[in-house]
Structure formats: C-alpha cells, structure tokens
Design an enzyme around this catalytic site. Structure first.
Site, PDB file in Angstrom:
ATOM      1  N   ARG A  37      86.887 -11.671  34.923  1.00 32.53           N
ATOM      2  CA  ARG A  37      85.491 -12.319  35.792  1.00 32.53           C
ATOM      3  C   ARG A  37      85.867 -13.281  36.971  1.00 32.53           C
ATOM      4  O   ARG A  37      85.342 -13.044  37.807  1.00 32.53           O
ATOM      5  CB  ARG A  37      84.613 -12.595  35.086  1.00 32.53           C
ATOM      6  CG  ARG A  37      83.899 -11.851  34.100  1.00 32.53           C
ATOM      7  CD  ARG A  37      82.954 -12.287  33.063  1.00 32.53           C
ATOM      8  NE  ARG A  37      82.315 -11.310  32.379  1.00 32.53           N
ATOM      9  CZ  ARG A  37      81.532 -11.537  31.417  1.00 32.53           C
ATOM     10  NH1 ARG A  37      81.334 -12.654  30.928  1.00 32.53           N
ATOM     11  NH2 ARG A  37      80.919 -10.576  30.612  1.00 32.53           N
ATOM     12  N   LEU A  64      69.378 -11.383  26.179  1.00 35.37           N
ATOM     13  CA  LEU A  64      69.804 -10.927  27.522  1.00 35.37           C
ATOM     14  C   LEU A  64      71.222 -10.167  27.532  1.00 35.37           C
ATOM     15  O   LEU A  64      71.422  -9.599  28.487  1.00 35.37           O
ATOM     16  CB  LEU A  64      69.746 -11.856  28.725  1.00 35.37           C
ATOM     17  CG  LEU A  64      68.414 -12.569  29.064  1.00 35.37           C
ATOM     18  CD1 LEU A  64      68.762 -13.715  29.916  1.00 35.37           C
ATOM     19  CD2 LEU A  64      67.246 -11.632  29.282  1.00 35.37           C
ATOM     20  N   ALA A  65      72.134 -10.613  26.470  1.00 33.85           N
ATOM     21  CA  ALA A  65      73.357 -10.058  26.567  1.00 33.85           C
ATOM     22  C   ALA A  65      73.322  -8.553  26.433  1.00 33.85           C
ATOM     23  O   ALA A  65      72.811  -8.010  25.505  1.00 33.85           O
ATOM     24  CB  ALA A  65      74.288 -10.743  25.182  1.00 33.85           C
ATOM     25  N   SER A 122      70.226 -15.057  24.283  1.00 28.10           N
ATOM     26  CA  SER A 122      71.014 -14.252  23.391  1.00 28.10           C
ATOM     27  C   SER A 122      70.381 -12.984  23.337  1.00 28.10           C
ATOM     28  O   SER A 122      70.803 -11.879  23.214  1.00 28.10           O
ATOM     29  CB  SER A 122      70.730 -14.758  22.180  1.00 28.10           C
ATOM     30  OG  SER A 122      71.340 -16.172  22.017  1.00 28.10           O
ATOM     31  N   ALA A 143      72.763 -18.546  17.667  1.00 27.48           N
ATOM     32  CA  ALA A 143      73.501 -19.678  17.241  1.00 27.48           C
ATOM     33  C   ALA A 143      72.454 -20.553  16.460  1.00 27.48           C
ATOM     34  O   ALA A 143      72.944 -20.689  15.386  1.00 27.48           O
ATOM     35  CB  ALA A 143      74.199 -20.473  18.601  1.00 27.48           C
ATOM     36  N   GLY A 189      76.426  -6.137  27.328  1.00 34.89           N
ATOM     37  CA  GLY A 189      77.654  -5.372  27.139  1.00 34.89           C
ATOM     38  C   GLY A 189      77.907  -5.117  25.443  1.00 34.89           C
ATOM     39  O   GLY A 189      78.129  -4.005  25.134  1.00 34.89           O
ATOM     40  N   GLY A 190      77.859  -6.272  24.855  1.00 35.56           N
ATOM     41  CA  GLY A 190      78.378  -6.132  23.424  1.00 35.56           C
ATOM     42  C   GLY A 190      79.041  -7.341  22.789  1.00 35.56           C
ATOM     43  O   GLY A 190      78.824  -8.329  23.204  1.00 35.56           O
TER      44      GLY A 190
END
Length: 440
Positions: free
Chosen positions: A267, A42-43, A40, A13, A45-46
């Site tokens: 979740r 560490l993300a 950021s 960001a 999945g996508g």
C-alpha cells in the site's frame, strides 16, 4: 459512578474483549457515537487466517515485508498462530464467511499476499463480523453499552489508571471509576482531510496518553489507503475501494487513460506511485477500471462498492471511477506488550488505538480485524488472571478532579488534535535525523 471494568470503544476489539472477560464482573462499554459507527463495520476486504502450518512461513514473511521488517516478530507470530482460534469463535457466533462449492471456507487474495488466505463475506466482512459480535454482547447480562458517551480524560494516580472522565449523552460530565480500563477507541482519521475513518474518530485515547505520559510507539506510522472514491466534499468520509478489487484484477490509469503502476504493490509504495502520478498530471485523483473483473464476480464479491459507484454516477465496470489515496489505518499508537498492557498500571489498549508492533511501518492488507481480536482476547485473559490472583487496585473510591480544565471542551479537543499532529511530526523528524546519522 463505579464499575469493575470499563471499555472505551465499541468496535470489534472492544466488544470481543468484553466477551472474554469474567462473567461475574460488571463491564461498561462507552462509545462516542452509536455502536454501528465504528471502523470495524467498514472493513471490506476480509480477515487473514493461517489455513495450515504450510502457510506459516509465507504469511509471516508477507506480514514482515509489508511492514518493512520493522515488525515485532513475537507479535506477528502470536497473531498468526492465534488466528484459527479467533475464526472458531466467530463461526460460533454465526459469522457467515464465504464458502466454496464443497462447503469449505473460501479464501481470497489481496495486494502483497503470496497466497490466498483471506476470509471474507462479500465486500462487507467487517460488518458481518462486528454485527455478530455485537449480537453476542447484547446477550450478556453483565455488559452494558452507553452510546454517545465520550471519554474526556483518564483518571490516574501514581501511574495507576482508576477510570475515566466522561461526557454523557445529556452533555454533563461525570467520573467513572473502574478496577481496569481498556482503551479501544479506534484510530486518528478524523484529523485528516481524506480518511476512510468515521469523522468522530480523532485519536482521543492517544491524545490522553500524551497528556499523562503513557508510552507511545511508532505514532508517525500512518497508513494511507491507495484507492478511495474521490469526493470534493470535505465533510465526506472517504469510501474505500477495497484492496480485493485490485486483487481480482482492477487497474489504475492516469488522466490520459494509461496504466502507470503495478496495482498489487504494498500500500505505501502504491500510494507513493499514485501521488507521484497525480502531481505529474496536475490532478486531484487517478482512475480505476474494474473492466478486467467479470460482472458475475463483481456482483457476488463487491455489490456494495458497485452500488456506491452507481449512486455517485459511475456505471461500473463500463466506466472508470475517480480514486485518491486517503488516511486509512494507524499502525502506531499506545505502546502495549503481547497482553495489551500499557505502561500505566490497570490500563490496557487494543485495536487501532494500540501498538504492539505487529504491523511494523505498513500494515499488510486484512491483518487489522485479526490483530484487533487476537490481542483484545489476550487483554481479557490477562485481566481475568490478575483478578483471579487477587491483585487489588491501589486506588481509592473517590478523587478530587479539577473539573475547571474541562469547561471549554472545544479547546480541550483542539489541544488533543494538536498534541497528536505535533507528536507525529516530532517522531518523523527524529527518524529522519537517525537515518541521516546512520548514513554519515
């Protein structure tokens, strides 16, 4: 010290915002650790994308449903419709999203998504995106990054932000005056026992907003990720076992190796079911099996997750791994509008620090990277427009700062942490009271 624009935080960001600010303005990015130590990176999945107009209603509904329909509908629409623009930027930076056999962008699916709409790069999508943004930032002569510089306070006068107080890498305190300040300092995971966040991300910007009366929103909406690798060491950052793993077929089991839930539930509901099972079993974790996923798919899509499990003594997919829910994402934060403006003049907030209402009570998987960049770019455009319109700051060039209040930074930081925890608890109690009154 003086600069045109200061950005606090070096995740996707903050850096993406910097790239869209006027090139003739001096931009200083300060970051508490090193650039690579932002969530950021560490993300796994996508990142969601609106593939075509036919998917808009479904994508919109999935986001709203996951957020318990408490989302700001204008923010959701803005995020979804802006996604192709963000993807276009990322591709121009060289981001290597997965492709199908024909060379078209490939899309995967995660929990609570009705359709495949998630772009990815193996299981390190965040790293792929943020590292390329970082490379673009390094090319810009007007952007300077200072690592190990920590924001201690914001400087403000008559509800106008004039810059920040910073502790430099040499331990000394200094003031940095700026015409515009953008808070992009991440979430609050560092104040929790189990969290997928880096431990130094302790909600500093949120605490300072509380100190200075900047409006907050949904601060009690803290998302717990259902499946992180269980560790007995309190100092360990919880390693995330991506939503995509369950999206591809991984299954959850109790202590007796019996399945006990639908793995693709939103979740918050899945987290509730896991915690309920742990309490019933008297255990500190449950078990996750990746046996339903073909070995080729595991190696192609989740190489780093497989590697982490093996490094900790678990040979997947043959063996199950221990998983536990952990604090993962902060849906609340500093209240902002669709241009990421806060209630204080010349102060913006983007990324996990901010709350524009797009996530509601519970974030839909893989909306975080997208949301961060969509509204970071909008912040940059808004600042650029104000500059073009000649909106000069009211503040002066020098300020009398009470440096004594920062003499004991350990105490200051403990107070910050407690401010956040108290405010979260206060908001929870207010919601509970409101719901009880409505039920009467």
């Amino acid at each position: 010290m003086k600069t045109d624009i200061i950005i606090v935080g070096s995740g996707c960001a903050g850096m993406y915002c910097a790239l869209h600010l006027p090139k003739d303005k001096n931009i200083l990015i300060v970051t508490k650790d090193i650039v690579e130590h932002s969530d950021s990176y560490l993300a796994q999945g996508g990142m969601c994308m609106l593939k075509n107009e036919d998917d808009f209603d479904s994508y919109f509904y999935d986001t709203m449903k996951a957020g318990h329909f408490e989302n700001d509908t204008a923010a959701v629409e803005t995020m979804i419709k802006s996604s192709p623009d963000v993807v276009k930027d990322l591709l121009s930076y060289g981001v290597d999203f997965a492709r199908d056999e024909d060379g078209n962008l490939a899309f995967t699916k995660e929990g609570a998504h009705a359709r495949n709409r998630i772009l990815y790069h193996k299981d390190i999508t965040g790293k792929e995106i943020t590292s390329h943004i970082y490379e673009e930032v390094k090319k810009q002569p007007n952007i300077v990054i200072k690592e190990h510089w920590t924001m201690v306070d914001i400087i403000c006068s008559q509800n106008e932000c004039c810059g920040i107080v910073v502790q430099k890498d040499n331990g000394k305190l200094d003031s940095i005056l700026a015409d515009y300040t953008v808070l992009a300092s991440g979430g609050i995971g560092g104040i929790y026992r189990y969290s997928t966040n880096y431990r130094h991300l302790t909600g500093d910007a949120v605490a300072l907003a509380i100190r200075h009366g900047v409006e907050l929103k949904d601060i009690d909406y803290v998302q717990i990720h259902p499946t992180t690798f269980y560790s007995e060491k309190e100092e360990d950052r919880s390693f995330l076992i991506s939503e995509s793993v369950r999206g591809e077929g991984a299954q959850l089991f109790d202590k007796n190796r019996q399945r006990f839930t639908d793995e693709l539930l939103p979740r918050d509901i899945l987290t509730h079911n896991i915690k309920k099972q742990m309490k019933k079993d008297g255990t500190s974790h449950v078990w996750l099996s990746m046996r339903p996923i073909e070995q080729e798919q595991l190696d192609l899509h989740f190489p780093n997750i497989v590697k982490h499990c093996k490094e900790h003594g678990y040979n997947v997919p043959k063996e199950m791994i221990p998983v536990v829910p952990a604090q993962h994402y902060f849906m609340g934060g500093i209240k902002v509008n669709l241009q990421s403006k806060t209630s204080m003049e010349r102060l913006y907030a983007v990324g996990e620090t901010a709350c524009n209402g797009v996530h509601g009570r519970n974030r839909l998987a893989s909306n975080s990277l997208l949301e961060s960049m969509v509204f970071a770019k909008r912040a940059a455009k808004d600042i650029a427009e104000e500059i073009q319109q000649g909106k000069n700051p009211k503040h002066q060039d020098t300020y009398q700062i009470d440096w004594k209040q920062y003499e004991d930074l350990s105490r200051w930081n403990r107070e910050n942490r407690q401010f956040i925890l108290d405010k979260i608890e206060e908001n929870k109690n207010e919601r509970m009271t409101d719901r009880e009154e409505k039920d009467v």
